[in-house]
Scaffold this active site. Structure first.
Site, PDB file in Angstrom:
ATOM      1  N   TYR A   1       0.842  -1.201   0.000  1.00 51.44           N
ATOM      2  CA  TYR A   1       0.000   0.000   0.000  1.00 51.44           C
ATOM      3  C   TYR A   1       0.880   1.255   0.000  1.00 51.44           C
ATOM      4  CZ  TYR A   1      -3.380   3.544   1.325  1.00 51.44           C
ATOM      5  OH  TYR A   1      -4.147   4.681   1.338  1.00 51.44           O
TER       6      TYR A   1
ATOM      7  N   HIS B   1       6.250  -7.845  -0.457  1.00 48.89           N
ATOM      8  CA  HIS B   1       6.659  -7.601   0.936  1.00 48.89           C
ATOM      9  C   HIS B   1       8.082  -8.110   1.190  1.00 48.89           C
ATOM     10  CE1 HIS B   1       2.833  -6.216   2.636  1.00 48.89           C
ATOM     11  NE2 HIS B   1       2.303  -6.924   1.649  1.00 48.89           N
TER      12      HIS B   1
ATOM     13  N   ASP C   1      10.232 -10.029  30.665  1.00 45.47           N
ATOM     14  CA  ASP C   1      10.276  -8.561  30.648  1.00 45.47           C
ATOM     15  C   ASP C   1      10.609  -7.977  32.018  1.00 45.47           C
ATOM     16  OD1 ASP C   1       9.443  -9.002  28.099  1.00 45.47           O
ATOM     17  OD2 ASP C   1       7.368  -8.375  28.434  1.00 45.47           O
TER      18      ASP C   1
END
Ligand code: XMP
Length: 510
Positions: free
Chosen positions: A83, A169, A227
């Site tokens: 796009y 892509h 994390d």
């Protein structure tokens, strides 16, 4: 720094994060912003290059995303993808057309190897296409540099302006030379140096934390997940004893895990508090059978326990949060700060007295968080941990959770993980664990009839945890796991293997 930052403008494509990860893998620091913030970020950060991502729209849709025309006058190289390529063609005077057929999947594409974008590429190679609209006329100043059966303009360029566009892509691994194409853009067109790495990131992050925190106090809720563990290590390295990490052990960790976490942090410079709250959590959920209610109750209880500990510590200056980059991107890039609550439910501890939130991992992807953990010298058991749901084993016991069921599951799960690791399959299987189904069935052991629990084994291969396939574990290994579990774990007389993909199933059972 000025010369190395690449701006990724998000038009809503499903691969926007993949593009960012590819660019960073090549050693170039980049950030993703919504397309509408282009000029603001260009003025502030002076990117060396800009990448337009794909997106679901057609350029002719009403209200279709367009970039500010000033972006094309900023004298910065641009790479438009899918796009993003069509937006470039449309806005610069080319023509985009709806086609009857969707070109989807691996597509043989011809490249003009004289294009700087396709330097060192074969003249023909496979690319990943996913489009219905296509560019049919290139804007003036552009020339066609690649084509495929469904896309006469599979790539175009205006070399003078350093504008490049590809219909396929390059970020998707099915595009065989995709990484080389992105590298050609970054190095050839943008003159990036490809020297961004985790060591330099770590040094800068430590410096920034030191100057922001000064001599203030920081509080962190440690769950033992990747994390929060990496965050604890980073903060400890930056500010030492000014950090207090509260590890709330809810008792739903895997076998020995609470102790492993405590011992992994025993050498680190920080105030480490472990709260053994197993009994409290178990009684809180003892009568709950609904999965969502269970999750919610555990999340809320976690916050309450954390609050109580925090009150003992008194006023702190900062509350540290383990927010990572995908959370920020998904929230539209934090126009308001995204606050990730523990276990994704339960909210922020509102009784904790703090002035500000710090989120030192907010610019890192999950695999980068692990890399940072390794650079900091954090123990392997923490850095290489499999994903583990915040509510832990409580949602791997279907329905009501009891102490007995928890003990059974811990032992069965331990055996399964041990055998997978012994077989050397731990790396290739994304996640593997046992579930206590709470189904009881009839069996026979020796001369006796049994009426005991069924354990389900779950092992999946996945790249993103959004979709997953069940792992094709060799039968002899399954056989060994099964016979060990029924032989070594009391009250289990049956073991089954979950052979469902996600979708339609999920990875976890609750
Ligand atoms: P599902 O079951 O939705 O899981 O296919 C996808 C991935 O997310 C993990 N998971 C969680 N992680 N908190 C987390 O941090 C949670 O509450 C949670 N629930 C599921 C799951 O283990 C899998 O990797």
């Amino acid at each position: 720094m000025k010369n190395r930052f690449v701006l990724i403008l998000d038009f809503g494509g499903q691969y926007n994060q993949v593009i960012a990860r590819r660019v960073r893998e090549l050693g170039v620091y980049c950030e993703v912003y919504p397309y509408g913030r282009a000029l603001e970020v260009i003025n502030e950060k002076k990117p060396a290059g800009i990448i337009f991502t794909g997106g679901p729209n057609s350029v002719y849709d009403e209200g279709a995303p367009r970039v500010d025309a000033g972006v094309f006058d900023a004298n910065i190289p641009i790479l438009g993808i899918c796009y993003g390529a069509q937006v470039m063609a449309h806005m610069l005077g080319g023509k985009v057309e709806a086609s009857d057929v969707r070109e989807y999947g691996k597509t043989e594409t011809e490249f003009d190897s004289k294009s700087p974008l396709f330097l060192d590429l074969p003249s023909r190679s496979s690319t990943w296409m996913s489009h219905t609209d296509r560019i049919v006329d290139v804007p003036s100043g552009f020339r066609i540099t690649a084509s495929s059966p469904g896309a006469p303009v599979a790539a175009m360029e205006d070399r003078k302006k350093r504008f490049f566009a590809v219909q396929f892509h390059p970020e998707v691994s099915h595009t065989i030379c995709g990484q080389q194409i992105i590298k050609n853009f970054l190095v050839g067109a943008c003159k990036c140096r490809c020297d961004w790495n985790m060591e330099s990131y770590m040094d800068r992050a430590i410096g920034e934390i030191k100057s922001r925190v000064g001599d203030g106090k920081v509080l962190l809720a440690l769950s033992g997940g990747v994390d929060s563990s990496v965050l604890a290590a980073l903060l400890s390295r930056s500010i030492g004893k000014q950090l207090t990490a509260v590890f709330v052990d809810h008792g739903f960790m895997r076998k020995n895990e609470g102790d492993e976490i405590e011992s992994a942090f025993s050498e680190w410079d920080m105030n480490f508090i472990r709260v053994d709250a197993g009994k409290r959590f178990l009684s809180k959920i003892s009568k709950i059978t609904d999965p969502e209610q269970k999750r919610k109750a555990i999340g809320e209880e976690f916050i309450r326990v954390f609050e109580q500990e925090a009150k003992k510590i008194g006023k702190v200056d900062f509350l540290a949060q383990g927010t990572i980059y995908p959370d920020i991107i998904e929230s539209g890039l934090g126009d308001a700060a995204t606050i990730k609550s523990h276990h994704n439910v339960g909210g922020l501890p509102d009784c904790v007295d703090f002035k500000e939130i710090i989120e030192p991992l907010r610019m890192l992807f999950k695999d980068e968080v692990r890399k940072l953990g390794r650079s900091l010298g954090l123990a392997d058991v923490l850095v290489n941990r499999q994903p583990f749901p915040g509510p832990g084993l409580a949602i791997r016991i279907v329905g009501e959770v009891t102490r007995e069921k928890l003990d059974i599951l811990k032992d069965a799960d331990y055996i399964f993980r041990e055998e997978i690791n012994r077989a050397g399959l731990g790396g290739e299987i994304g996640q593997y664990f046992a579930v206590l189904t709470s189904i009881r069935s009839v069996g026979v052991m020796g001369d006796f009839r049994t009426y005991d629990y069924t354990i389900a084994l779950r092992a999946v291969t996945t790249s993103d945890f959004m979709t997953a396939d069940f792992a094709k574990i060799p039968y002899p290994l399954l056989e060994r796991v099964s016979s060990r579990i029924v032989g070594e774990v009391e009250h289990v007389n049956r073991v089954v293997y979950d052979i469902t993909t996600k979708p339609p199933a999920t990875i976890e059972w609750e």
